[in-house]
Design an enzyme around this catalytic site. Structure first.
Site, PDB file in Angstrom:
ATOM      1  CG  ASP A   1      -6.766   3.337   2.423  1.00  0.00           C
ATOM      2  OD1 ASP A   1      -6.273   4.194   1.641  1.00  0.00           O
ATOM      3  OD2 ASP A   1      -6.985   2.164   2.125  1.00  0.00           O
TER       4      ASP A   1
ATOM      5  CG  HIS B   1      -4.999   6.188  -1.446  1.00  0.00           C
ATOM      6  ND1 HIS B   1      -4.398   5.104  -0.861  1.00  0.00           N
ATOM      7  CD2 HIS B   1      -4.035   6.754  -2.264  1.00  0.00           C
ATOM      8  CE1 HIS B   1      -3.160   4.996  -1.286  1.00  0.00           C
ATOM      9  NE2 HIS B   1      -2.914   6.009  -2.149  1.00  0.00           N
TER      10      HIS B   1
ATOM     11  CG  HIS C   1     -11.106   4.428   1.427  1.00  0.00           C
ATOM     12  ND1 HIS C   1     -11.709   3.673   0.421  1.00  0.00           N
ATOM     13  CD2 HIS C   1      -9.788   4.544   1.062  1.00  0.00           C
ATOM     14  CE1 HIS C   1     -10.835   3.338  -0.483  1.00  0.00           C
ATOM     15  NE2 HIS C   1      -9.642   3.858  -0.115  1.00  0.00           N
TER      16      HIS C   1
ATOM     17  CG  HIS D   1      -2.059   0.977   1.172  1.00  0.00           C
ATOM     18  ND1 HIS D   1      -2.596   1.579   2.300  1.00  0.00           N
ATOM     19  CD2 HIS D   1      -2.782   1.465   0.126  1.00  0.00           C
ATOM     20  CE1 HIS D   1      -3.577   2.370   1.936  1.00  0.00           C
ATOM     21  NE2 HIS D   1      -3.714   2.310   0.597  1.00  0.00           N
TER      22      HIS D   1
END
Length: 434
Positions: free
Chosen positions: A331, A408, A406, A327
Site C-alpha cells: 500500500d 493498493h 491509499h 497482504h
C-alpha cells in the site's frame, strides 16, 4: 582665334621665303628675306559689327573661356599678331588697338577667322584701313628668334638649308613645299629647340633648319591640328545646354552606379535570406529525424514508481482481514486524487470496478507480468489501450474494501488472483528506488 599657321590656299603675292646659303670663293652669302605687305583692311564700323556678334560689343570682356576682348582673340593669336605691343591680353587693350591687331589677322587668315560673325557683319578683305593706335610702351612678351644664316659644304651648294616662317605657315606645309624627307615630324624634331614643345605653335620670323640630318621623328605625335578660329567658344544658351548635358550625363552615370550597388545589395540580402532559410530547413529536418528516431527506437523498459510517495502496509503482512491470510500487494498511503502511473510499458487488460478492490486497472507488461492498481477514484485509460512506463492511468481513492485513501499496488505472474509476487522487488528490478 589662331595664330598658328594652318593649311590654307597659297597666296600668289608671296615670294619664295627659303633662305639659300651657298659658298662662293670660301665666303658664305645669305640671301635676304622678303615679307608680303598688308593689303586687307575693314572699316571701324564693320569691326564694331563683328564685335557686336562675337561679344555683344563688350571690348573688355573676359568670360574665362580662353578668348578675350570684343573680337574674342585667343591668347596665342593676340601675341603672334603683335598684340603684346599694346597689352598682355586683348581685353586689356583699347578698341582701336584690338582692331589694329584684327587687321593683321584679317590679312593673314582672311574673314574665315571669324566664321559666323564675319558673314553677319559683312567683313571682307580690302577697304581702307583705320589709323593705327599708339602702341603701349611695354615691350612684347615674346620675341621671334632672330634669323641665323648657316653655311653648307660646297657639295650642297644651291640647296635650301634654312627657312624663315611667315604668317599662315605650318610645319606640314613647309615640309611639303620644301620637300623635307620625313615630313613635318622630321622637320619638327630638327627644330624642336626653336619651336618648343608645341609643334602647332610657330611664329613669323622663326628660322627653321630644312636639313634635319639623321634625327628620328617622333612616332606618337599627331599631325598639326587645323587652324584655331578667331571667334569664341559657344557661349550663352549653347554653353548652358552643354553644361546641362554634361550634368545629365554625370547624373545618369551616378544613378546607374547607385542602381548597380542597390541591385548588388539586394542580391546579397536575398542570398543571405535563402541561406538562412536553408539552414532553418535543415535544422527542422534534423529535429524531425531525431524525434522520429526517438519514436521508432525500442523501449528501454525503464520502470516507474506508481505514485510519488512512501510505502505503508508491506507485501505479505499477515492478518485475518485478507482472504489469503496475508497482504498480496503493497500500500502507498496518498490523498484521494493523487496521480497513479503505469509501473512499466504494456497493455491495459482491465479498467473498471473490481469488487473488494473498488475501481481498478490491470496492465499486462511486455515481460509477461501483470500489475494491479486498486481503490481508485477515477480512471484515465480503457481496456485494450497501450501505455508507457510513467504514463498516468488513474487517480487514487478509497473505493471498495478500504479503510482510507491509499493505492493498493500488486504484481502477478498471471492474470488471476493468487499468482502475486513481491511488487517492490519487481520495481527495484526495473531500476526504481523504493
Amino acid at each position: 582665334m589662331a595664330v598658328r599657321g594652318r593649311h590654307r590656299r597659297r597666296q600668289q603675292s608671296r615670294i619664295n621665303r627659303a633662305s639659300l646659303t651657298v659658298t662662293a670663293g670660301g665666303a658664305g652669302l645669305a640671301l635676304p628675306l622678303v615679307a608680303a605687305g598688308t593689303a586687307d583692311a575693314a572699316s571701324a564700323d564693320t569691326w564694331a559689327k563683328v564685335a557686336a556678334c562675337e561679344s555683344s560689343g563688350d571690348w573688355s570682356i573676359n568670360t574665362g573661356n580662353g578668348y578675350y576682348g570684343g573680337l574674342q582673340f585667343k591668347q596665342s593669336t593676340w601675341e603672334a599678331y603683335g598684340g603684346g605691343a599694346y597689352a598682355s591680353r586683348a581685353d586689356l587693350a583699347s578698341k582701336d588697338q584690338q582692331i589694329a591687331v584684327a587687321e593683321k589677322v584679317l590679312d593673314g587668315q582672311g574673314p574665315g577667322a571669324w566664321p559666323a560673325c564675319s558673314q553677319k557683319a559683312g567683313l571682307t578683305r580690302g577697304g581702307p584701313a583705320p589709323a593705327a593706335p599708339e602702341a603701349a610702351p611695354a615691350p612684347r612678351t615674346a620675341k621671334a628668334p632672330a634669323a641665323t644664316p648657316t653655311t653648307t659644304p660646297q657639295s650642297k651648294a644651291g640647296t635650301a638649308e634654312m627657312y624663315t616662317v611667315v604668317r599662315g605657315d605650318t610645319l606640314s606645309q613647309i615640309a611639303e613645299e620644301q620637300r623635307v624627307k620625313g615630313g613635318w615630324q622630321r622637320l619638327y624634331q630638327a627644330n624642336r629647340e626653336r619651336v618648343g614643345t608645341d609643334p602647332d605653335l610657330i611664329v613669323p620670323g622663326q628660322r627653321l633648319q630644312l636639313k634635319p640630318g639623321a634625327a628620328t621623328p617622333p612616332k606618337d605625335r599627331p599631325a598639326p591640328r587645323a587652324k584655331d578660329r578667331t571667334g569664341p567658344e559657344p557661349t550663352g544658351k549653347q554653353a548652358a545646354e552643354k553644361a546641362a548635358a554634361k550634368a545629365a550625363e554625370a547624373k545618369k552615370a551616378a544613378d546607374a552606379k547607385k542602381a548597380a550597388e542597390a541591385k548588388k545589395a539586394e542580391e546579397a540580402r536575398k542570398a543571405a535570406a535563402a541561406k538562412k532559410a536553408e539552414q532553418a530547413k535543415k535544422a527542422e529536418a534534423a529535429k524531425k529525424a531525431e524525434e522520429a528516431k526517438k519514436v521508432s527506437a525500442p523501449s528501454t523498459a525503464r520502470f516507474s514508481s506508481p505514485v510519488d510517495a512512501g510505502t505503508g502496509t508491506p507485501y505479505r503482512a499477515s492478518g485475518a482481514s485478507w482472504s489469503k491470510g496475508y497482504h498480496t500487494g503493497v500500500d502507498f498511503p496518498v490523498p484521494t486524487g493523487t496521480s497513479v502511473k503505469a509501473a512499466a510499458s504494456g497493455t491495459v487488460v482491465s479498467a473498471g470496478w473490481g469488487g473488494s478492490y473498488g475501481y481498478q486497472v490491470v496492465i499486462k507488461h511486455t515481460d509477461g507480468k501483470y500489475s494491479q492498481y486498486a481503490h481508485l477514484s477515477a480512471l484515465t485509460v480503457r481496456s485494450g489501450q497501450s501505455v508507457q512506463a510513467g504514463q498516468r492511468i488513474a487517480r487514487s481513492g478509497s473505493t471498495g474494501n478500504s479503510t482510507g485513501p491509499h493505492l493498493h499496488f500488486e504484481v502477478r505472474t498471471g492474470p488471476g488472483f493468487g499468482s502475486d509476487i513481491d511488487p517492490l522487488a519487481y520495481l527495484r528490478g526495473g531500476g526504481v528506488k523504493v
